[in-house]
Each structure stands twice: as C-alpha cells, then as structure tokens.
Design a protein around this motif. Structure first.
Motif, PDB file in Angstrom:
ATOM      1  N   LEU A  55       0.822  -1.214   0.000  1.00  0.00           N
ATOM      2  CA  LEU A  55       0.000   0.000   0.000  1.00  0.00           C
ATOM      3  C   LEU A  55       0.848   1.253   0.000  1.00  0.00           C
ATOM      4  O   LEU A  55       0.496   2.257  -0.601  1.00  0.00           O
ATOM      5  N   GLU A  56       2.000   1.235   0.651  1.00  0.00           N
ATOM      6  CA  GLU A  56       2.811   2.433   0.805  1.00  0.00           C
ATOM      7  C   GLU A  56       3.937   2.522  -0.226  1.00  0.00           C
ATOM      8  O   GLU A  56       4.719   3.458  -0.205  1.00  0.00           O
ATOM      9  N   ASP A  57       4.062   1.526  -1.086  1.00  0.00           N
ATOM     10  CA  ASP A  57       5.215   1.486  -1.980  1.00  0.00           C
ATOM     11  C   ASP A  57       4.973   2.268  -3.254  1.00  0.00           C
ATOM     12  O   ASP A  57       4.279   1.813  -4.172  1.00  0.00           O
ATOM     13  N   GLY A  58       5.543   3.462  -3.334  1.00  0.00           N
ATOM     14  CA  GLY A  58       5.539   4.234  -4.567  1.00  0.00           C
ATOM     15  C   GLY A  58       4.189   4.651  -5.051  1.00  0.00           C
ATOM     16  O   GLY A  58       3.970   4.760  -6.262  1.00  0.00           O
ATOM     17  N   LEU A  59       3.227   4.895  -4.163  1.00  0.00           N
ATOM     18  CA  LEU A  59       1.889   5.273  -4.587  1.00  0.00           C
ATOM     19  C   LEU A  59       1.702   6.773  -4.499  1.00  0.00           C
ATOM     20  O   LEU A  59       2.131   7.410  -3.556  1.00  0.00           O
ATOM     21  N   THR A  60       1.008   7.336  -5.464  1.00  0.00           N
ATOM     22  CA  THR A  60       0.591   8.729  -5.374  1.00  0.00           C
ATOM     23  C   THR A  60      -0.614   8.795  -4.473  1.00  0.00           C
ATOM     24  O   THR A  60      -1.247   7.773  -4.188  1.00  0.00           O
ATOM     25  N   PRO A  61      -1.008   9.989  -3.966  1.00  0.00           N
ATOM     26  CA  PRO A  61      -2.143  10.085  -3.047  1.00  0.00           C
ATOM     27  C   PRO A  61      -3.427   9.488  -3.599  1.00  0.00           C
ATOM     28  O   PRO A  61      -4.270   9.027  -2.853  1.00  0.00           O
ATOM     29  N   ALA A  62      -3.596   9.508  -4.929  1.00  0.00           N
ATOM     30  CA  ALA A  62      -4.843   8.998  -5.499  1.00  0.00           C
ATOM     31  C   ALA A  62      -4.712   7.555  -5.970  1.00  0.00           C
ATOM     32  O   ALA A  62      -5.649   6.993  -6.520  1.00  0.00           O
ATOM     33  N   ALA A  63      -3.536   6.956  -5.798  1.00  0.00           N
ATOM     34  CA  ALA A  63      -3.302   5.619  -6.330  1.00  0.00           C
ATOM     35  C   ALA A  63      -4.060   4.563  -5.542  1.00  0.00           C
ATOM     36  O   ALA A  63      -4.395   4.744  -4.383  1.00  0.00           O
ATOM     37  N   VAL A  64      -4.318   3.419  -6.222  1.00  0.00           N
ATOM     38  CA  VAL A  64      -4.978   2.282  -5.593  1.00  0.00           C
ATOM     39  C   VAL A  64      -4.115   1.060  -5.837  1.00  0.00           C
ATOM     40  O   VAL A  64      -3.822   0.711  -6.985  1.00  0.00           O
ATOM     41  N   SER A  65      -3.683   0.428  -4.771  1.00  0.00           N
ATOM     42  CA  SER A  65      -2.880  -0.780  -4.898  1.00  0.00           C
ATOM     43  C   SER A  65      -3.794  -1.963  -5.207  1.00  0.00           C
ATOM     44  O   SER A  65      -4.889  -2.078  -4.644  1.00  0.00           O
ATOM     45  N   ARG A  66      -3.345  -2.851  -6.111  1.00  0.00           N
ATOM     46  CA  ARG A  66      -4.147  -4.011  -6.516  1.00  0.00           C
ATOM     47  C   ARG A  66      -3.310  -5.264  -6.356  1.00  0.00           C
ATOM     48  O   ARG A  66      -2.180  -5.320  -6.805  1.00  0.00           O
ATOM     49  N   ASN A  67      -3.897  -6.274  -5.689  1.00  0.00           N
ATOM     50  CA  ASN A  67      -3.154  -7.488  -5.394  1.00  0.00           C
ATOM     51  C   ASN A  67      -4.067  -8.696  -5.541  1.00  0.00           C
ATOM     52  O   ASN A  67      -5.155  -8.732  -4.954  1.00  0.00           O
ATOM     53  N   ARG A  68      -3.644  -9.665  -6.301  1.00  0.00           N
ATOM     54  CA  ARG A  68      -4.435 -10.875  -6.548  1.00  0.00           C
ATOM     55  C   ARG A  68      -4.044 -11.945  -5.544  1.00  0.00           C
ATOM     56  O   ARG A  68      -2.864 -12.280  -5.390  1.00  0.00           O
ATOM     57  N   VAL A  69      -5.041 -12.488  -4.832  1.00  0.00           N
ATOM     58  CA  VAL A  69      -4.822 -13.581  -3.885  1.00  0.00           C
ATOM     59  C   VAL A  69      -5.814 -14.681  -4.224  1.00  0.00           C
ATOM     60  O   VAL A  69      -7.008 -14.580  -3.930  1.00  0.00           O
ATOM     61  N   GLY A  70      -5.339 -15.748  -4.871  1.00  0.00           N
ATOM     62  CA  GLY A  70      -6.241 -16.815  -5.292  1.00  0.00           C
ATOM     63  C   GLY A  70      -7.230 -16.304  -6.328  1.00  0.00           C
ATOM     64  O   GLY A  70      -6.863 -15.668  -7.322  1.00  0.00           O
ATOM     65  N   ALA A  71      -8.519 -16.546  -6.064  1.00  0.00           N
ATOM     66  CA  ALA A  71      -9.557 -16.107  -6.994  1.00  0.00           C
ATOM     67  C   ALA A  71     -10.013 -14.682  -6.717  1.00  0.00           C
ATOM     68  O   ALA A  71     -10.812 -14.128  -7.471  1.00  0.00           O
ATOM     69  N   MET A  72      -9.515 -14.095  -5.648  1.00  0.00           N
ATOM     70  CA  MET A  72      -9.980 -12.768  -5.241  1.00  0.00           C
ATOM     71  C   MET A  72      -8.902 -11.713  -5.479  1.00  0.00           C
ATOM     72  O   MET A  72      -7.709 -11.992  -5.401  1.00  0.00           O
ATOM     73  N   THR A  73      -9.369 -10.516  -5.765  1.00  0.00           N
ATOM     74  CA  THR A  73      -8.469  -9.383  -5.981  1.00  0.00           C
ATOM     75  C   THR A  73      -8.720  -8.348  -4.893  1.00  0.00           C
ATOM     76  O   THR A  73      -9.865  -7.944  -4.663  1.00  0.00           O
ATOM     77  N   HIS A  74      -7.651  -7.903  -4.216  1.00  0.00           N
ATOM     78  CA  HIS A  74      -7.748  -6.898  -3.162  1.00  0.00           C
ATOM     79  C   HIS A  74      -7.358  -5.536  -3.715  1.00  0.00           C
ATOM     80  O   HIS A  74      -6.312  -5.392  -4.360  1.00  0.00           O
ATOM     81  N   LEU A  75      -8.186  -4.551  -3.458  1.00  0.00           N
ATOM     82  CA  LEU A  75      -7.897  -3.170  -3.834  1.00  0.00           C
ATOM     83  C   LEU A  75      -7.696  -2.356  -2.560  1.00  0.00           C
ATOM     84  O   LEU A  75      -8.495  -2.445  -1.633  1.00  0.00           O
ATOM     85  N   PHE A  76      -6.637  -1.551  -2.543  1.00  0.00           N
ATOM     86  CA  PHE A  76      -6.315  -0.746  -1.364  1.00  0.00           C
ATOM     87  C   PHE A  76      -6.328   0.734  -1.728  1.00  0.00           C
ATOM     88  O   PHE A  76      -5.306   1.265  -2.177  1.00  0.00           O
TER      89      PHE A  76
END
Length: 692
Positions: free
Chosen positions: A9-30
C-alpha cells in the motif's frame, strides 16, 4: 492474507493511487486516503475497470486507510458492484471504520454491498439488520420491552388528549425513558434507522444543497445523497410535509434517519451558516441550558437550572456543557480573518468542534468575561479570571485566560473538573513497584521530592494525590500554587499574586514561619525559590515541587544550573518522579494483533514466541481515534549514597545516565513499552509522547 498487500500500500503510490493485489480467486484493492476527492474516486473506479478487463470479478476493497467517504464515492461503489454482478462476480468491503459502517447503514448501502471481516472474507460482519416496521403502537412497544408500565402509558395518553403533544414527547419530558431509548424504539416501530450524530456523518456538498433557512425551519440535516435517495437526519420521522418539500426541491426521495433533536441543533450550529443563530434554534435549547446570574464572584453560575436568554448566552452554555461531557481539558476560542474557531483539547490533542461566524466572536468573549467578572471593555491587555459553573449535576471550575491577537482576543478556558481528577495514589495508573517507591518517598519526614515533565504531563495531579495521601489532622500541610486548582479539606492553600509582589519565593519564606510539616510548591521557576525549597528540606520539612525537565536525571542538572550548591542538593533531594501522559486504547474498539518480526527484533522479544499487542480500530465513543482517556508512565529514582556522591561531584549528564543504567532504573520509555505489552496503550503512542 491481509498482511502481504498492506505492505504494498505504501510502496511508490501517489495520493490517489490504488494498490491491486491478486490472492487466489480474489483481488484486493487498497485505496490510499479518503474517498472524498474526484481523483481518489476515479482511481478506485479505474482499478475496478482494470480488474474487470483482466477477468477478475471477485473484488475486495480494503478500507484500512480510508477515514471518510462522500456521496459520490458511495454511488460509485454501488455502480461498480452492479458491473461486477453482471459478470457473475461481487464487490465486498473490509476493514471499514465504524464511521463508514454507519454511513453504509444510514444510506442502506450495507444491504447491497457486504461489509466483511478481513480474516473471514466469506462471512459478512454482523451488520445492522434492515429495520422492519411493526404494527404495535409506541406505548405497547415500550411496555413489551419492559421500559415503561401500562399505568404510565395510560397517564401519558390522558395528557396527550389535553395538550395535543405526541405520546413520545410526553414520556421523555416526564423522564420515564431517555430520548435515545425512545428514538431507538420509534425506529423499530417505523422501520427507520437511529444513529448518534458525529463528525463525518454529513457530506458537506450534500448539506450545501439546501438553504440554512429550510434546515432551520424543518430541523433536519441532509447526510448523504446516493442515486436519488437522500439520507435525512430528523427527530420527527412523520413530518411528511417537510419531506415532500425537500423531495420537490432536490428531485429526490427522502430516506429518514432518526437523530436526537439536540444533535440536529448542534450540527446546524456548528455548520457556521449565517442563518443558524436565529431565535428558532434557541427555542429548541430552552429545556437544556440554564443560567443563574450572580453579582458575587464566588457564587456558582448554573447552566442547568434556568432558561437561557439569548443566542450568545446559549451558545456559551452549550460549549461548556459539551466540554464537560466530553472530558475536555481546555477550550480554545480563536479568531481568524474569516471565522471564529472553537477547539477542544481531548486526551492531549486538539479537535475543532465548531466554527461560528466571525461577527459572533466579540459577543462570545464578552459573555465569558461577564461570567469571569472581568472588564469587558478591556480588549488590549491580557486578562485572567475564574468561572464556576454547575452542570451535569456537579460543580466545575473554568480558568479563563485571554490574549489579544491580530484578529481579536483568543481565549483559553482550562476545565478543572473534580470528578475527572485523580486524588488517590493507587489510582494514578503507576506500576506496583513505582507506587511502592512513591509512597516510600512520601513516608519520609523531611527532604525534597521533585515531579518533572513537560506542561500537561500530569505533574499537578501527582502532587495533589501525594498531598491527599499525606493529609491528616496531625500534619500542617501548606501549598503555594499559581493558581489553586483543586480545593482540599484541612490543607492550607495559598495562591501566588505576582501583581502585588507575592511571588513563590516570598510566599515560601512566610510559609516556613507557619510551622508546616509538608510544603507543596507549585513550581520551582528560579534560583531564589529553588534555594529556599532546598533549605526548607534540610531543616526538617517535606517539600514537594515540580520542574519542567524531560526526565528524572534532568532535574538534578536543572537545579544545579539554577544555582543550587551541589552539596546542598545532595543532602536535601530524596527522590525524583518523571512522568508523561499517554493515551489509553479505547475499550469499545480494542483489538489484538501479532507483533511484526521487526518489532520483535527491535525490542528483543525473540524468546517469547508470538507477541500479542493491542490497538483501537476507532468507534463513536473515541471520535474514531482508537484512544479514550489517558494514563501515566513514570520514571522514579530514589536518592542513595552513590547518587549523592555524583551530585556532590557535579557529574556530567553522561555519568548520571550511566548511573541509571547500572542501577536498573526503569526509564519512561521502558515503562511505556511495558504498558503496551499489557494491552493498555500502543507502541506508536509511546514513541509519540516520549520521543517527541
């Protein structure tokens, strides 16, 4: 599963950025930051579109970093959920703050989008069920819940026929049930959610859609507008005509939300709208705020016993009453170029609670000066005074201080509430060995005890608890204070009066002629007071005082720097107590988590297995801060021959620090970490307070 993406979540994101991470069949948005700006909302929508383009249809939006949402964000989340459903997928929310969960509830969005626990994505949280109306009448419903007797219901019905008032209004005015209970029951009867208003529950853009005159006349507060449905706070859910007026004006459908009338009035007052200080608002407060005028400076000014007479008087009363209720330590009333700002200091931090129009500021200050028996015509010089009020069933002292500034006078009111004060050593929150050490120092018949720490660290409270511990008919206890904050029985308390030359030093000279056993000096500020205090300690008196130093050993160097001879200090000083106040974890939203490997390595916990720590998630009880109330952390040194030799030799700071390490003195930081391990506070709070 939840720990890995949180790091990204904190790695190289701009204030408006959304981190996206795939875990199995589900995708997490931060999402990062609040979902209140167009850029942040657009970034989340784009992240969902990107997921759909990658055929990822099961999305979890993790709101661990989101504190606020607005109506546009809510509408966007609903639309994104609909898109996913068309592809056979779903959208769920996890780690939502209590405030955001309440927003979902009042807008009905929690019935469309699941709020889930991050540890069990497949199971929705225990969300509030949608209210279902009942055919039972209000009186019958209250009786069925055991909240009121049938005889009282019949009495209320008889009064209703005579007065024409509503049944619930009569029941509350009689004191048979509280307004909270009535509104909760009314919500069950009508199928309408009931909520307690607080900051963040109003979308400012939606609030601005209606004129202040309309809001004031109808006594409503627009909360959120999502897809043509307006969540509207009201204390009268059957005011159909008013709802229709709003529906026609905004071309929407009203979704009533039950809120206490006093909360609605307070919200309208704090909005700062020019039309919110008219007679209509004051009429609603007549039953709650009362004021007794008195020409005698020592008489109590009663807020709860007589009807208020003007908007300004009523506003001042409401500010003080709310401050006492919220356990505020200081009230700041500050002028600026465009508005007046009112802030409360709660648990050591300032929160803005109200922003009245700037043209009301002089009237507010004048009213407070009248209550403090000060000259309202004097606006160029600082003034100090005292206000006594009676509210919430108890007497409360307010210390008034004004300071002229660029845009007018700033006033700070120190709230001295005896009900919130701690006058028992055993209730100071000290560790058991620290309590024993403090009592050993107080059991000495003579010597100097210093309590150190920055302003607001609880030094005065520790001194008062010590005096209360020593207080007895066999002892003559005398205090010298600036000013006297709490009045104690049997104790001879004396205020310093610098305006007539009665300083700490001069007062202390005279006090020593009064045959004292114990002398408390509010603060040692200069050489003369320090030398007299040391001499008093050497001549058979127990002297207690405070110093502004960062730690216990700093008190030794500060006294020598003031000019006290090291050989005199070594003979008189029997102990030093250094302290800080740290915020306690809110018990209402306290959760546990496992310490990270980095923390375990930093503090040497490798041999302890899994280390559990605690934190607060944030709730209505703690203003979503995660903390509620404060506790002390302490560092106590008792003078022994080794320390006396170092003091006589005028040892350096490094040598004194080595002494503490060699004698295993538990330092402030160590005491704080121990409290964090007990689950009473957090490591972050200890770092903030001790190392700031």
């Amino acid at each position: 599963m939840s720990d890995a993406p949180a790091v990204k979540l904190e790695d190289g994101l701009t204030p408006a950025a959304v981190s996206r991470n795939r875990v199995g069949a589900m995708t997490h948005l931060f999402p990062r930051g609040n979902l209140t700006g167009d850029e942040a909302i657009a970034a989340l929508a784009q992240a969902v579109e990107d997921a759909i383009a990658s055929q990822e249809y099961q999305l979890i939006v993790d709101m661990v970093s989101v504190q606020l949402v607005n109506s546009v964000a809510l509408g966007s989340l609903f639309d994104l959920r609909q898109k996913l459903v068309k592809h056979g997928g779903w959208l769920k929310i996890t780690n939502a703050k209590p405030l955001i969960r309440d927003i979902f509830h009042v807008t009905g969005l929690d019935q469309a989008i699941d709020l889930v626990n991050s540890f069990n994505i497949d199971k929705p949280e225990a969300a509030k069920p949608p209210p279902k109306p009942t055919t039972l009448r209000m009186g019958d419903l209250l009786v069925s819940k055991g909240l009121i007797t049938e005889a009282r219901v019949e009495e209320a019905i008889a009064l209703q026929k005579k007065s024409g008032k509503r049944l619930g209004q009569i029941i509350v005015s009689k004191g048979w049930v509280s307004e909270d209970v009535l509104l909760t029951t009314l919500g069950e009867q009508l199928g309408i959610p009931y909520i307690v208003m607080r900051q963040g529950l109003v979308d400012p853009d939606v609030f601005a859609l209606l004129d202040g005159e309309i809001l004031q006349r109808l006594k409503v507060v627009p909360l959120f507008l999502v897809h043509g449905e307006l969540a509207l706070a009201t204390s009268d859910p059957q005011a159909i005509a008013g709802f229709r007026e709003i529906e026609e004006k905004l071309e929407c459908k009203v979704r009533p939300v039950l809120v206490r009338k006093s909360d609605i009035v307070k919200t309208l007052t704090e909005s700062g709208s020019d039309s919110l200080y008219g007679a209509e608002m004051i009429e609603e407060l007549d039953d709650e705020f009362e004021h007794i005028e008195s020409a005698l400076p020592d008489d109590y000014t009663g807020i709860d016993e007589m009807a208020a007479e003007s908007p300004v008087i009523n506003m001042v009363n409401s500010i003080i009453q709310r401050a006492v209720h919220d356990r505020v330590s200081d009230i700041h009333i500050e002028p600026s170029q465009k508005k007046c700002r009112i802030r409360f200091r709660i648990d050591g931090l300032l929160y803005e609670v109200m922003a009245p129009r700037m043209d009301l500021h002089p009237a507010l200050i004048s009213r407070l000066k009248v209550m403090a028996n000060l000259d309202i015509a004097e606006r160029r010089m600082p003034q100090d005074g005292r206000i006594q009020v009676y509210t919430h069933g108890r007497a409360v002292d307010l210390r008034f201080s004004s300071l002229p500034g660029l845009h007018g006078e700033k006033v700070v009111l120190r709230v001295l509430d005896k009900n919130q004060s701690i006058l028992d050593i055993d209730k100071l929150g000290m560790q058991e060995d620290n309590v024993a050490a403090y009592k050993r120092l107080l059991d000495r018949s003579y010597g100097l005890i210093l309590v150190t720490g920055p302003t607001g660290s609880g030094k005065t409270t520790s001194l008062y608890s010590a005096i209360n511990h020593l207080n007895s008919l066999e002892k003559n206890i005398v205090t010298i204070e600036d000013p006297v904050e709490y009045q104690l029985d049997i104790v001879n308390q004396n205020p310093v009066r610098d305006n007539i030359g009665l300083s700490f030093a001069k007062m202390l000279k005279h006090v020593l002629r009064q045959d004292p056993d114990v002398v408390m000096v509010g603060e040692i500020r200069e050489r003369e007071t320090a030398e007299i205090a040391v001499q008093a300690a050497l001549t058979g008196h127990l002297v207690l005082s405070t110093l502004h130093t960062n730690d216990s050993i700093g008190a030794v160097t500060r006294m020598i720097d003031m000019g006290v001879e090291p050989y005199l200090l070594s003979s008189s000083l029997i102990g030093v107590v250094a302290q800080r106040l740290v915020r306690s974890i809110c018990p209402g939203c306290k959760t546990e988590y496992l310490a990270s490997p980095e923390l375990i390595e930093r503090y040497g916990w490798q041999d302890e297995g899994k280390v559990r720590l605690s934190k607060g998630r944030g709730c209505a009880e703690c203003y979503d801060a995660g903390y509620r109330g404060r506790m002390g952390i302490h560092e106590i040194i008792e003078t022994n021959p080794d320390l006396q030799r170092l003091i006589i030799a005028n040892a350096s700071r490094d040598e004194l620090t080595e002494y503490l390490e060699s004698h295993d003195v538990r330092l402030l930081f160590d005491d704080g970490i121990a409290r964090a391990r007990e689950g009473k506070t957090t490591i972050e709070e200890i770092w903030r307070v001790v190392n700031s």
